[in-house]
Design a protein around this motif. Sequence first.
Motif, PDB file in Angstrom:
ATOM      1  N   ASP A   1     -81.353 104.221 -16.558  1.00 45.85           N
ATOM      2  CA  ASP A   1     -81.345 105.543 -17.180  1.00 45.85           C
ATOM      3  C   ASP A   1     -82.042 106.537 -16.255  1.00 45.85           C
ATOM      4  OD1 ASP A   1     -81.361 107.754 -18.768  1.00 45.85           O
ATOM      5  OD2 ASP A   1     -82.583 106.892 -20.379  1.00 45.85           O
ATOM      6  N   VAL A   2     -81.308 106.982 -15.229  1.00 41.93           N
ATOM      7  CA  VAL A   2     -81.896 107.895 -14.243  1.00 41.93           C
ATOM      8  C   VAL A   2     -82.120 109.292 -14.819  1.00 41.93           C
ATOM      9  CG1 VAL A   2     -80.974 106.638 -12.254  1.00 41.93           C
ATOM     10  CG2 VAL A   2     -79.605 108.468 -13.304  1.00 41.93           C
ATOM     11  N   PHE A   3     -81.675 109.526 -16.053  1.00 39.85           N
ATOM     12  CA  PHE A   3     -81.928 110.805 -16.717  1.00 39.85           C
ATOM     13  C   PHE A   3     -83.335 110.839 -17.301  1.00 39.85           C
ATOM     14  CE2 PHE A   3     -77.631 109.207 -17.178  1.00 39.85           C
ATOM     15  CZ  PHE A   3     -76.921 110.160 -16.461  1.00 39.85           C
ATOM     16  N   ASP A   4     -83.963 109.681 -17.386  1.00 39.24           N
ATOM     17  CA  ASP A   4     -85.322 109.561 -17.885  1.00 39.24           C
ATOM     18  C   ASP A   4     -86.311 109.943 -16.788  1.00 39.24           C
ATOM     19  OD1 ASP A   4     -87.276 108.280 -19.992  1.00 39.24           O
ATOM     20  OD2 ASP A   4     -87.826 107.409 -18.048  1.00 39.24           O
ATOM     21  N   ARG A   5     -87.267 110.759 -17.134  1.00 39.15           N
ATOM     22  CA  ARG A   5     -88.232 111.259 -16.160  1.00 39.15           C
ATOM     23  C   ARG A   5     -88.947 110.125 -15.426  1.00 39.15           C
ATOM     24  NH1 ARG A   5     -92.777 115.870 -17.148  1.00 39.15           N
ATOM     25  NH2 ARG A   5     -94.156 115.381 -15.399  1.00 39.15           N
ATOM     26  N   ASP A   6     -89.418 109.134 -16.153  1.00 31.82           N
ATOM     27  CA  ASP A   6     -90.183 108.052 -15.529  1.00 31.82           C
ATOM     28  C   ASP A   6     -89.311 107.229 -14.586  1.00 31.82           C
ATOM     29  OD1 ASP A   6     -92.458 108.854 -16.873  1.00 31.82           O
ATOM     30  OD2 ASP A   6     -92.231 107.394 -18.495  1.00 31.82           O
ATOM     31  N   VAL A   7     -88.080 106.966 -15.002  1.00 30.90           N
ATOM     32  CA  VAL A   7     -87.181 106.180 -14.161  1.00 30.90           C
ATOM     33  C   VAL A   7     -86.854 106.941 -12.883  1.00 30.90           C
ATOM     34  CG1 VAL A   7     -84.869 105.162 -13.979  1.00 30.90           C
ATOM     35  CG2 VAL A   7     -86.190 104.912 -16.094  1.00 30.90           C
ATOM     36  N   LEU A   8     -86.500 108.209 -13.011  1.00 30.88           N
ATOM     37  CA  LEU A   8     -86.148 108.995 -11.830  1.00 30.88           C
ATOM     38  C   LEU A   8     -87.351 109.148 -10.901  1.00 30.88           C
ATOM     39  CD1 LEU A   8     -83.977 110.536 -10.320  1.00 30.88           C
ATOM     40  CD2 LEU A   8     -84.639 112.595 -11.581  1.00 30.88           C
ATOM     41  N   THR A   9     -88.525 109.327 -11.471  1.00 27.62           N
ATOM     42  CA  THR A   9     -89.728 109.435 -10.644  1.00 27.62           C
ATOM     43  C   THR A   9     -89.956 108.145  -9.863  1.00 27.62           C
ATOM     44  OG1 THR A   9     -90.752 110.997 -12.189  1.00 27.62           O
ATOM     45  CG2 THR A   9     -92.218 109.836 -10.666  1.00 27.62           C
ATOM     46  N   GLU A  10     -89.782 107.018 -10.526  1.00 26.52           N
ATOM     47  CA  GLU A  10     -89.947 105.723  -9.843  1.00 26.52           C
ATOM     48  C   GLU A  10     -88.978 105.597  -8.669  1.00 26.52           C
ATOM     49  OE1 GLU A  10     -88.929 101.073 -10.753  1.00 26.52           O
ATOM     50  OE2 GLU A  10     -89.709 102.280 -12.433  1.00 26.52           O
ATOM     51  N   VAL A  11     -87.724 105.961  -8.892  1.00 28.38           N
ATOM     52  CA  VAL A  11     -86.719 105.893  -7.837  1.00 28.38           C
ATOM     53  C   VAL A  11     -87.078 106.848  -6.702  1.00 28.38           C
ATOM     54  CG1 VAL A  11     -84.291 106.320  -7.276  1.00 28.38           C
ATOM     55  CG2 VAL A  11     -84.884 105.163  -9.405  1.00 28.38           C
ATOM     56  N   ALA A  12     -87.518 108.051  -7.069  1.00 32.81           N
ATOM     57  CA  ALA A  12     -87.863 109.057  -6.061  1.00 32.81           C
ATOM     58  C   ALA A  12     -89.047 108.624  -5.208  1.00 32.81           C
ATOM     59  CB  ALA A  12     -88.160 110.389  -6.743  1.00 32.81           C
ATOM     60  N   VAL A  13     -90.055 108.039  -5.837  1.00 34.13           N
ATOM     61  CA  VAL A  13     -91.237 107.580  -5.103  1.00 34.13           C
ATOM     62  C   VAL A  13     -90.862 106.471  -4.121  1.00 34.13           C
ATOM     63  CG1 VAL A  13     -93.444 106.362  -5.358  1.00 34.13           C
ATOM     64  CG2 VAL A  13     -92.900 108.297  -6.848  1.00 34.13           C
ATOM     65  N   GLU A  14     -89.937 105.624  -4.506  1.00 31.73           N
ATOM     66  CA  GLU A  14     -89.495 104.540  -3.623  1.00 31.73           C
ATOM     67  C   GLU A  14     -88.828 105.064  -2.361  1.00 31.73           C
ATOM     68  OE1 GLU A  14     -86.996 102.192  -6.101  1.00 31.73           O
ATOM     69  OE2 GLU A  14     -88.652 101.165  -7.120  1.00 31.73           O
TER      70      GLU A  14
END
Length: 211
Positions: A130-143
């Motif tokens: 669920d890349v629309f979720d803030r926490d998920v997208l943030t995790e992906v972005a930090v990686e």
Amino acid sequence: MRVDIWSDVICPWCYVGKARFEKALDSFAHRDEVEVVYHSFELDPSSPRGQRESNLEMLSKKFGKSQAEALAMDGQVGSLARAEGLGFDSGRPVGNTFDIHRVLHLGLDRGVQQALLGAVNEAYFARARDVFDRDVLTEVAVETGLDAGEVGKVFDGDAYADEVRQDERQAQQIGINGVPFFVFDMALGASGAQPTALFTSALDQAWDRQA
């Protein structure tokens, strides 16, 4: 030379087209002299922010198909994705992509846009996250090298909203009404997930034209 690409992160044809374009670019003799910039395009800007539905529900409603027919439709592009060595999960969610595009602009500013888009595609299409979720997208972005605090500031404010809208206005001016759309050195255009050979030819033509 520069290649500008309009795409949306929920567009499976953009996912396939990106892979095919990158294969052509990897074999291009002047690869190191090509700048690639991705631009925002929302397939459904009216989609309520914060809401989700399943991909198959969306396809079923949009095309008036049964869930089984929607799965078959999605499976067709899924087969093309797998042929390019990509993962593909039809059980992915669908939501509003505006904030994702804003974070992708942050990635552009920080020099990691392509890596970020690749990571978002992998998380979304291959793993149905669920890349629309803030926490998920943030995790992906930090990686991919972004700072979690900077990503949070994007979500908490309106940073890069103007850039997203400018991309969309430019798409209208050029006459883009579907994605993916590739513009080679602001001179040659290619629409859709074209075969790798066509992208190779477009790169060669654009380079020769510039020279």
